[in-house]
Design a protein around this motif. Sequence first.
Motif, mmCIF file in Angstrom:
data_model
loop_
_atom_site.group_PDB
_atom_site.id
_atom_site.type_symbol
_atom_site.label_atom_id
_atom_site.label_comp_id
_atom_site.label_asym_id
_atom_site.label_seq_id
_atom_site.Cartn_x
_atom_site.Cartn_y
_atom_site.Cartn_z
ATOM 1 N N ALA A 6 0.836 -1.197 0.000
ATOM 2 C CA ALA A 6 0.000 0.000 0.000
ATOM 3 C C ALA A 6 0.874 1.251 0.000
ATOM 4 N N ALA A 7 1.941 1.233 0.811
ATOM 5 C CA ALA A 7 2.827 2.392 0.853
ATOM 6 C C ALA A 7 3.442 2.632 -0.520
ATOM 7 N N GLU A 8 3.915 1.550 -1.140
ATOM 8 C CA GLU A 8 4.529 1.679 -2.460
ATOM 9 C C GLU A 8 3.524 2.253 -3.453
ATOM 10 N N CYS A 9 2.282 1.760 -3.410
ATOM 11 C CA CYS A 9 1.267 2.235 -4.346
ATOM 12 C C CYS A 9 1.009 3.721 -4.148
ATOM 13 N N LEU A 10 0.950 4.160 -2.879
ATOM 14 C CA LEU A 10 0.670 5.572 -2.637
ATOM 15 C C LEU A 10 1.817 6.429 -3.153
ATOM 16 N N VAL A 11 3.056 5.944 -2.969
ATOM 17 C CA VAL A 11 4.201 6.667 -3.511
ATOM 18 C C VAL A 11 4.087 6.744 -5.036
ATOM 19 N N LEU A 12 3.667 5.636 -5.641
ATOM 20 C CA LEU A 12 3.511 5.603 -7.098
ATOM 21 C C LEU A 12 2.438 6.588 -7.553
ATOM 22 N N VAL A 13 1.309 6.591 -6.829
ATOM 23 C CA VAL A 13 0.190 7.448 -7.226
ATOM 24 C C VAL A 13 0.652 8.899 -7.332
ATOM 25 N N GLY A 14 1.437 9.355 -6.356
ATOM 26 C CA GLY A 14 1.844 10.759 -6.319
ATOM 27 C C GLY A 14 2.452 11.221 -7.626
ATOM 28 N N ILE A 15 3.510 10.558 -8.081
ATOM 29 C CA ILE A 15 4.226 11.067 -9.249
ATOM 30 C C ILE A 15 3.537 10.649 -10.550
ATOM 31 N N HIS A 16 2.952 9.435 -10.558
ATOM 32 C CA HIS A 16 2.410 8.961 -11.824
ATOM 33 C C HIS A 16 1.155 9.702 -12.253
ATOM 34 N N SER A 17 0.309 10.075 -11.275
ATOM 35 C CA SER A 17 -0.886 10.834 -11.659
ATOM 36 C C SER A 17 -0.472 12.137 -12.325
ATOM 37 N N TYR A 18 0.585 12.759 -11.777
ATOM 38 C CA TYR A 18 1.054 14.019 -12.340
ATOM 39 C C TYR A 18 1.605 13.820 -13.757
ATOM 40 N N LEU A 19 2.510 12.851 -13.911
ATOM 41 C CA LEU A 19 3.102 12.626 -15.236
ATOM 42 C C LEU A 19 2.037 12.207 -16.240
ATOM 43 N N ASP A 66 4.456 5.725 -22.373
ATOM 44 C CA ASP A 66 4.802 5.155 -21.073
ATOM 45 C C ASP A 66 4.870 3.638 -21.147
ATOM 46 N N LEU A 67 3.950 3.060 -21.912
ATOM 47 C CA LEU A 67 4.006 1.608 -22.063
ATOM 48 C C LEU A 67 5.338 1.218 -22.703
ATOM 49 N N ALA A 68 5.723 1.975 -23.734
ATOM 50 C CA ALA A 68 6.967 1.666 -24.438
ATOM 51 C C ALA A 68 8.170 1.876 -23.529
ATOM 52 N N LEU A 69 8.203 3.009 -22.807
ATOM 53 C CA LEU A 69 9.356 3.265 -21.927
ATOM 54 C C LEU A 69 9.427 2.233 -20.810
ATOM 55 N N ALA A 70 8.251 1.862 -20.287
ATOM 56 C CA ALA A 70 8.249 0.856 -19.229
ATOM 57 C C ALA A 70 8.818 -0.452 -19.767
ATOM 58 N N GLN A 71 8.430 -0.787 -20.995
ATOM 59 C CA GLN A 71 8.924 -2.026 -21.582
ATOM 60 C C GLN A 71 10.428 -1.928 -21.843
ATOM 61 N N VAL A 72 10.877 -0.729 -22.265
ATOM 62 C CA VAL A 72 12.304 -0.537 -22.513
ATOM 63 C C VAL A 72 13.089 -0.658 -21.200
ATOM 64 N N PHE A 86 -1.403 3.301 -13.579
ATOM 65 C CA PHE A 86 -1.203 4.386 -12.625
ATOM 66 C C PHE A 86 -1.036 5.716 -13.351
ATOM 67 N N LEU A 87 -0.423 5.689 -14.509
ATOM 68 C CA LEU A 87 -0.240 6.919 -15.269
ATOM 69 C C LEU A 87 -1.538 7.383 -15.897
ATOM 70 N N ILE A 88 -2.216 6.453 -16.578
ATOM 71 C CA ILE A 88 -3.303 6.853 -17.472
ATOM 72 C C ILE A 88 -4.636 7.013 -16.747
ATOM 73 N N ALA A 89 -4.958 6.063 -15.872
ATOM 74 C CA ALA A 89 -6.329 6.042 -15.340
ATOM 75 C C ALA A 89 -6.687 7.288 -14.527
ATOM 76 N N PRO A 90 -5.868 7.687 -13.527
ATOM 77 C CA PRO A 90 -6.259 8.901 -12.788
ATOM 78 C C PRO A 90 -6.293 10.112 -13.706
ATOM 79 N N ALA A 91 -5.384 10.156 -14.681
ATOM 80 C CA ALA A 91 -5.346 11.311 -15.575
ATOM 81 C C ALA A 91 -6.605 11.380 -16.439
#
Lengths: 455, 325
Positions: free
Chosen positions: A14-27, A40-46, A207-212
């Motif tokens: 849960a802590a990790e997810c909350l940390v992820l939410v912070g920056i990923h929602s913004y990006l 993001d999908l491509a960079l994540a895969q790279v 995490f990137l796309i859905a909140p955005a």
Amino acid sequence: MHDLGAIDLMAPAAAECLVLVGIHSYLGLHVIRRRVIFVDLALAQVAALGTAVGLLFGMAPDSWAAWIYSVLTTFIGAAVFTLTRIRHRKIPHEAFIGLVYAVAAAAIVLLVEMAPARGADSIGKVLTGAILYVQWESIAFAAIVYSLVAAVHVAFRKRFMLITTDPEGAARQGVNVRLWDFLFYLTFGVVISVSVRTAGVLLVFVFLIAPAIFASMITRSFRAQLLIGWAMGTVVTVLGLYASYALDVPSGPSVVGLYGLVLAAGMVVLHVLRAADRGAAVRRVLAGVGALAATGLVVAGLGEAMLGTPLAEGQHHHEGALAHHHDEGEPHVPEVHTPEDFAALLAEASPDEQAKHLAEHAADVDLLVGAARATDDESIQLAIATALAEAHPREAAGILLGILRQGTLPFVKSEALERFQELAGRQFAYDPGGDTGANAEALSEMERWVDSLGG
Amino acid sequence: MQAFGLFDLMGPAMVETVLLAGILSYLGLHILRRQVIFADLALAQIAAMGATIGFIIGMAPDSTGVWIFSFLFTVIGAAIFALGRVEDARVPQEAVIGLAYAVAAATVVLLVAKAPDGAEHIEQMLVGAIISIKWPFIAVSAVLVAATAGFHYWKRDVFLAISEDPHAAARRGLRLRLWDFLFYLSFGVVVAVAVRAAGVLQVFVLLVVPSMAAMFLTERFRAQVGIAWAWGAVVGVGGLVLSFYGDVPAGPTVALTEGLSLLLLGIALYLVRHGGRAVVRVGLGAGATAAVLLAMFLLGRALGDSPLAMSRSEARQQRIEQEVR
């Protein structure tokens, strides 16, 4: 001895997810405005590709060296995306980015195949991560990296926003768009290379796309979007993790699924609220839901009807002149009578044949347990324990304990530890790299747990 | 031991690749015109999800029932994409389609989490098993491909019109949603077969690479169709041959070969169209790439044996040992 509840087990995730939410929602808000969803999908895969390359040099997937590699490959990817913005009239930039994604994914499959410590497992992990097993030190590391990136973005927020929303205007004002584009992708890449390690490609993408998307549907103001994104991300993450705990299903995919549901629900609600004629909108929604439910029923009924008919059977009676029998229903299995035979059979089989043999004999507990005793190949013992885990946790735990006690291969032991902890639902202070003496305390604690199962 | 020659082992896979390249590269030309790159990846993934659900409820992985399931799900996905076009300019349609992709992929992972060979299944969904394809399956896919191709040839003007300029087509009185749906429907038929044979990645690459190559080379649609098919077929078969002699898995090798072929084409066209300065630039680019690769290799050698390459548990153990000393 105490049982671990939802909080103990889920707190790091849960802590990790909350940390992820912070920056990923913004990006994610930037990504949506730039209309490069694939990036993001491509960079994540790279980034994952970097880890796979590291495997070739003998770097453990969770080592620092592997992370350095994934940062490097991500930088290269970022440079490629910035430089190759080919403005072909008819071919969208997305096509290139999508291609990078597919090629990177294919390369990962090949590399994992070639790497010395191979396993189809790691491919699944690249996709979905293993967020449940995240360690506090990785969370702290991620938090530091994300804060640095966030600081850069806050310091230059006007610049970043300008080149995202209006690159032509920025160029006219004399801003070096390529440089800032590259900086954007660079920071983006650093974030993703860290998050993919624990969360996996799919979860990071969502995490990137859905909140955005959710926030963009509701308001146009960037600040409000950011706040809505954070709130939505936090709530969905916590609920998704709890659901995965309560239903005992993998946590990453559960969070992904819940994001999808919440987003669909949000769209429906907004559609009704914004419609000129709400009654008609409600009717449309109900009709849509009804149609979906009906389709689901039809599909389910059809599945039911097809089961047991020749339609649901494999095509193994057709002859194929192939050495490989990848998806044949029934391979030629020699009859096995004794555990020793079965152990020998497993020893000769390829990993997928092994899985098939184990699935076939899964009901015969004595045979499987006997085979685990008869062999001294740790990876076979591990495979047997895995096959037994679902229906016979006690036997599986016994075999795993044997591996942990007598095993010699650290990576098999760490795999066995992971399985054992899954079974027990708690962590043990066992160290796969250490010898039996160093682990004596953890081992006896594990043994006590196995005994507590009774039987 | 009996040795298998190239064609004994690869013959069926080659035929299937040529077939799939034909129809997928044509559909790819539409996909690029429609600018919905994600839609094909998402539909391919939804097809894989349908197959997984059929497999989970107890059908054999290579049964017709599984294919029917995969097809049904693709059609449902296609209907949702066609009907539920988001008119909201703030949220690109690609974002929603991308999300559908992620959700479908996650569903597959969730579904197979408890199956004994779940990891294998995920790998096969991604890269397929074209090497173990059987002739009866090829016959089925040939019929379906021919039917789709025939339909598209018959209504070629309509399909091209709605892909190139949907608004103009609507003004001419074409029923946009109906034809959109028919497009995705035929797309779904093909993708459901193709994913089973070749896996999500290879299907995606066959859709995008040959059509991009063709669009680089010419503007005329007919010529594009011809070039795209030839490109997809030749490079695809080439990839299979490479995988045979290199003894590496076929699916990913084909995907990589296709990607590489596009890169080479891009460089070649750049050289031809821009002449002298381009040569210098390409030289610099190649030099930089080689330098980066060399650096990564040296770094890998250096890091590979260092403590940095240890997994966390090993590192922790070493720390403990040092403290004890």
